[in-house]
Design an enzyme around this catalytic site. Structure first.
Site, PDB file in Angstrom:
ATOM      1  N   ARG A   1     -25.546  -2.593   7.346  1.00  0.00           N
ATOM      2  CA  ARG A   1     -25.524  -4.021   6.950  1.00  0.00           C
ATOM      3  C   ARG A   1     -25.680  -4.965   8.149  1.00  0.00           C
ATOM      4  O   ARG A   1     -25.838  -6.154   7.993  1.00  0.00           O
ATOM      5  CB  ARG A   1     -24.295  -4.357   6.137  1.00  0.00           C
ATOM      6  CG  ARG A   1     -22.995  -4.314   6.824  1.00  0.00           C
ATOM      7  CD  ARG A   1     -21.860  -4.892   5.977  1.00  0.00           C
ATOM      8  NE  ARG A   1     -21.964  -4.641   4.540  1.00  0.00           N
ATOM      9  CZ  ARG A   1     -21.009  -4.983   3.654  1.00  0.00           C
ATOM     10  NH1 ARG A   1     -19.910  -5.564   4.086  1.00  0.00           N
ATOM     11  NH2 ARG A   1     -21.123  -4.763   2.376  1.00  0.00           N
TER      12      ARG A   1
ATOM     13  N   LYS B   1       0.855  -1.178   0.000  1.00  0.00           N
ATOM     14  CA  LYS B   1       0.000   0.000   0.000  1.00  0.00           C
ATOM     15  C   LYS B   1       0.900   1.240   0.000  1.00  0.00           C
ATOM     16  O   LYS B   1       1.880   1.291   0.741  1.00  0.00           O
ATOM     17  CB  LYS B   1      -0.863  -0.009   1.263  1.00  0.00           C
ATOM     18  CG  LYS B   1      -2.135   0.774   1.172  1.00  0.00           C
ATOM     19  CD  LYS B   1      -3.093   0.343   2.282  1.00  0.00           C
ATOM     20  CE  LYS B   1      -4.477   0.881   2.044  1.00  0.00           C
ATOM     21  NZ  LYS B   1      -5.457   0.311   2.987  1.00  0.00           N
TER      22      LYS B   1
ATOM     23  N   GLU C   1     -18.894  -6.186   9.974  1.00  0.00           N
ATOM     24  CA  GLU C   1     -19.807  -5.468  10.883  1.00  0.00           C
ATOM     25  C   GLU C   1     -20.874  -6.392  11.462  1.00  0.00           C
ATOM     26  O   GLU C   1     -21.244  -6.265  12.632  1.00  0.00           O
ATOM     27  CB  GLU C   1     -20.471  -4.303  10.140  1.00  0.00           C
ATOM     28  CG  GLU C   1     -19.546  -3.113   9.884  1.00  0.00           C
ATOM     29  CD  GLU C   1     -18.645  -3.282   8.676  1.00  0.00           C
ATOM     30  OE1 GLU C   1     -18.751  -4.326   7.978  1.00  0.00           O
ATOM     31  OE2 GLU C   1     -17.817  -2.389   8.422  1.00  0.00           O
TER      32      GLU C   1
END
Ligand SMILES: Cc1ncc(C[n+]2csc(CCOP(=O)(O)OP(=O)(O)O)c2C)c(N)n1
Ligand SMILES: CC(=O)[C@@H](O)[C@H](O)COP(=O)(O)O
Ligand SMILES: [Mg+2]
Length: 641
Positions: free
Chosen positions: A395, A282, A367
């Protein structure tokens, strides 16, 4: 002329030499740093996918072949290669380029939702459609190692693996990080492949065999596949992905464009689902990002490219106050634990994690698991504080309803980025929480209006042990404290001027705006009471009594109008037989595009000026009086527009 300037679309990549391609990769990185340093955005993720994206557009034929990105925050290079370089000066700005794929922008874009772990499900569906329609098209999905920690990704892989003849190419962009290092068993598995010393030798062998062997179809793939199986069987008894029935190719050096292209060519020829495991870094190619231990410049604000130092001041944010207060709570309440879904620092849990490392759990981008795991922790005697951005909390609705609330578990949910968030666009605005959570029996919702109330309400929330609580606040700067002039029951009276004409119910951070509204109306014969209920669910009976005393009620919330606090108040007033008319001021129930929070709130009629003007018109219509008489005619301080 730079190579980059010659690229107007993917077709322009075909004839480039190796040197030109290397120059292009460098120029793209320079472009990304220069542009994103001026607008802010997802620099780190995009620096990491330059070679992968170049390889994809050289091997596949977009838009005939569909290119999907999981989350989509790493699609800047894709945008650069598909004719949108000019838009980057207005990246994430109102009316400018979206920070995510956008079908309105380009035929090359497919998924606009920035919620992680969903792209493989789109791919499964698309591939089924093309197969049924007899269309010979590939579906290519770039999915990060972080996104792979989300449950939906595995639901999709389970289905993709079952269909041997669907042309899906899954590119796992494995940089070992979400924001911080990716967590869990999958991360360990991928890491085992990445970090074993034999991997380097095998990688060298694969590279040599690739470079030596022209692309002749099966043999190259077999070399790749056979060697990998050897490696994996040595390192890990059975390949996770191959056990699922997926062809696995890799691990490949994701910054070696030629190697990635070779692997993609083999995957393309295979004619069934293939997973290509690319190892990347990254922030690759911009040393300041690569060395950023926090999150490799995942999503920096505007910054000085020479130093990486942010150009915007770090004003006290809602998140900072939550970060600080939770540590204090942790010191006094050993039963309080914290849960994050791969966003420890962005949600403010990092300080708690440093002080109480055994009491802070990062569950990955999961989540739903976070919420039900919290129910388990609560059943085990702890009081979990689950910090999730409002939009990502959507969600986990069933888990909140059936796993937490049904069992009246004492769990506190802290929803940062509620309401209009701004630059991240439609799937990031937190404009649904006050609506969807209204239907959860026994769940209480608090909306702090400023930092002091956030601290107070957080302590109250963790003190409630007979059911779940929610605190919700917006992104960005915290307003100055708004003191109360009176307290009635659980409600704070913020302003009381003149006759009780209009009751303004200020929800959370909109209180500052509502106080401004009252001051704009003060000199025009309209008496205003501004009340902050603090706990907005259930509806405080005090509001019913106050409504009886006023001629008009206006609720103001940074949430969708449908089913929000105002709607719940309306139902309560109707049930109580209170005839006072109510106007619900909130976000129109539509998908909001990207822009700054203040711009979008103004566009929604949620600025003080617009709200004041609207109230004047509503009061006038109550009395049938001409608007000018009320608003002071030519002296009207509330100019239209
Ligand atoms: C459901 C959901 N939760 C959280 C996020 C916030 N988020 C955006 S990108 C990201 C990390 C993604 O990691 P990875 O998939 O590995 O991509 P990378 O940034 O490393 O390229 C997270 C947690 C999100 N977009 N969606
Ligand atoms: C892509 C994603 O979902 C996150 O990176 C998000 O963009 C972060 O938002 P904030 O910048 O508001 O923390
Ligand atoms: Mg990652």
């Amino acid at each position: 002329m730079s190579v980059l300037e010659t690229i107007q679309g993917p077709a322009d990549l075909a004839g480039l030499s190796e040197q030109q391609l290397a120059d292009l990769a460098r120029e793209i990185r320079e472009f990304l740093v220069a542009k994103v340093s001026r607008t802010g955005g997802h620099l780190g993720p995009n620096l990491g996918v330059v070679e992968i994206t170049l390889a994809i557009h050289r091997v596949f034929d977009s838009p005939r072949d569909r290119i999907l990105f999981d989350v989509g925050h790493q699609a800047y290079v894709h945008k650069i290669l598909t004719g949108r370089q000019a838009g980057f000066d207005q990246l994430r700005r109102k009316g400018g380029l979206s920070g995510y794929p956008s079908r309105q922008e380009s035929v090359h874009d497919v998924i606009e939702n920035s919620h992680a772990s969903a792209a493989l499900s789109y791919a499964d569906g698309l591939a089924k459609a093309y197969q049924l329609r007899g269309e010979d098209r590939h579906v290519v999905v770039v999915v990060g190692d972080g996104a792979l920690t989300g449950g939906m990704a595995w639901e999709a892989l389970n289905n993709i693996a079952a269909a041997k003849d669907r042309r899906i190419v899954i590119i796992v962009n494995d940089n070992g990080r979400s924001y911080t290092p990716t967590v869990g068993g999958l991360a360990s598995y991928l890491n085992a492949l990445r970090t074993n010393p034999r991997y380097e030798q095998v990688l060298e062998l694969v590279k040599r065999s690739l470079n030596r062997t022209p692309i002749v179809g099966a043999p190259v793939y077999d070399v790749l596949h056979g060697v990998k199986r050897g490696l994996k069987d040595v390192l890990v008894p059975q390949g996770l992905f191959e056990d699922l029935g997926l062809k696995y190719v890799g691990p490949i050096d994701g910054h070696d464009r030629a190697a990635v292209e070779h692997a993609l060519e083999q995957a393309k020829r295979f004619g069934g689902p293939v997973l290509v495991h690319c190892v990347t870094r990254k922030g690759y190619g911009y040393h300041i990002a690569e060395q950023d231990e926090a999150d490799c410049f995942h999503s920096p604000p505007t910054f000085d490219p020479a130093t990486g130092i942010p150009l915007t001041g770090s004003e006290p944010k809602w998140t900072s106050i939550f970060r600080e207060e939770l540590v204090e709570i942790g010191r006094q309440r050993p039963d309080v634990v914290a849960i994050t879904a791969a966003m420890e620092h962005p949600t403010g849990l990092d300080a708690f994690a440093r002080e109480f490392p055994d009491r802070c759990f990062d569950v990955g981008i999961a989540e739903q698991h976070a919420v039900t795991s919290a129910a388990g922790l609560a059943m085990g005697g702890m009081h979990p504080v689950v910090a999730i951005y409002s939009t990502f909390f959507n969600r986990a609705f069933d888990q909140v309803l059936m796993d937490v609330a049904l069992h009246r578990c004492p769990v506190t949910f802290v929803l940062d980025r509620s309401g209009v968030t701004g630059e991240d666009g439609p799937s990031h605005h937190g404009m649904w929480d006050l609506s969807i959570l209204q239907v959860v029996p026994g769940l209480r919702i608090a909306a702090p209006r400023d930092g002091t109330r956030l601290r107070e309400l957080l302590w109250q929330a963790v003190g409630i042990d007979d059911g779940p609580t929610v605190l919700r606040f917006p992104k960005g700067a915290v307003p100055d404290d708004v003191p109360a002039v009176d307290r009635v029951g659980g409600c704070d009276i913020l302003v009381r001027t003149g006759e009780p004409d209009v009751l303004v119910v200020a929800v959370g951070a909109m209180a500052t705006t509502c106080v401004d509204v009252a001051s704009r109306l003060a000199g025009h014969g309209i008496g205003v009471t501004v009340v902050d209920p603090r706990w907005v669910k259930p509806v405080d009976p005090v509001l019913i009594d106050l409504a009886r005393q006023h001629r008009l009620v206006v609720s103001v919330e940074d949430n969708g109008r449908v089913g929000g606090v105002g709607a719940a108040l309306g139902l309560a007033l109707a049930d109580a037989g209170v005839p006072t008319p109510l106007h619900v001021a909130g976000i129109a129930q539509e998908f909001l595009q990207h822009g700054s929070r203040s711009e979008l709130l103004a566009d929604l009629g949620l600025s003080a000026q617009a709200l004041a003007r609207d109230i004047v018109e509503r009061v006038a219509s109550l009395e049938g009086a001409p608007l000018d008489a009320l608003a002071g005619g030519e002296h009207d301080p509330l100019p239209r527009g």
